[in-house]
Motif scaffolding. Structure first.
Motif, PDB file in Angstrom:
ATOM      1  N   TRP A  81       8.058   2.917  -5.013  1.00 43.76           N
ATOM      2  CA  TRP A  81       7.223   4.022  -5.463  1.00 43.76           C
ATOM      3  C   TRP A  81       6.105   3.441  -6.329  1.00 43.76           C
ATOM      4  CZ3 TRP A  81       7.150   9.001  -3.978  1.00 43.76           C
ATOM      5  CH2 TRP A  81       8.258   9.507  -3.306  1.00 43.76           C
ATOM      6  N   ARG A 100       2.191   4.662  -8.378  1.00 51.88           N
ATOM      7  CA  ARG A 100       1.456   5.817  -8.892  1.00 51.88           C
ATOM      8  C   ARG A 100       0.049   5.419  -9.292  1.00 51.88           C
ATOM      9  NH1 ARG A 100       4.793   6.859 -14.575  1.00 51.88           N
ATOM     10  NH2 ARG A 100       4.078   4.975 -15.673  1.00 51.88           N
ATOM     11  N   ARG A 159      -3.847   1.787  -8.987  1.00 53.47           N
ATOM     12  CA  ARG A 159      -2.500   2.134  -8.553  1.00 53.47           C
ATOM     13  C   ARG A 159      -1.533   1.089  -9.097  1.00 53.47           C
ATOM     14  NH1 ARG A 159      -2.498   4.847  -3.140  1.00 53.47           N
ATOM     15  NH2 ARG A 159      -3.890   3.108  -2.634  1.00 53.47           N
ATOM     16  N   TYR A 162       1.763  10.120  -6.995  1.00 57.12           N
ATOM     17  CA  TYR A 162       2.843   9.186  -6.679  1.00 57.12           C
ATOM     18  C   TYR A 162       2.891   8.945  -5.169  1.00 57.12           C
ATOM     19  CZ  TYR A 162       4.623   9.331 -11.426  1.00 57.12           C
ATOM     20  OH  TYR A 162       4.758   9.192 -12.787  1.00 57.12           O
TER      21      TYR A 162
END
Length: 114
Positions: A35, A37, A44, A93
């Motif tokens: 993951w 974000r 990012r 996300y």
């Protein structure tokens, strides 16, 4: 071609919780999934990863103890359980392989109000 679809974001108050989901179409997941974000005006960043076969996990320091990444081996899904959310967790996300190798999906917006 792999398509990644994230869901589960929303608006929550500080201290609240959300559970994000990631589904992939086109092929099975890579050896590790992550993951990531991206907050407004920022690059990012990596948030968490999980090794697909053995389930070992890794987290960025800022979310340790609050976020939990998991996977469903049968459903080919990856999840991010987010607890004790803080305003600085506000971001879009995304999921992807780790390291990222696929095109990015739309992401899911998480907004934490103070």
């Amino acid at each position: 071609q792999v398509q990644l679809v994230e869901s589960g974001g929303g608006l929550v108050q500080a201290g609240g919780s959300l559970r994000l989901s990631c589904a992939a179409s086109g092929r099975t997941f890579s050896s590790a999934m992550g993951w990531f974000r991206q907050a407004p005006g920022k690059e990012r960043e990596f948030v968490a990863s999980i090794a697909w076969n053995i389930g070992s996990t890794n987290y960025v320091d800022s979310v340790k103890g609050r976020f939990t990444i998991s996977r469903d081996y049968v459903k080919d899904m990856v999840y991010l359980e987010m607890n004790s959310l803080k305003p600085e967790d506000t971001a879009v996300y995304y999921c992807n392989s780790h390291p990222p190798r696929h095109s990015w999906g739309q992401g899911t917006q998480v907004t934490v109000s103070s």
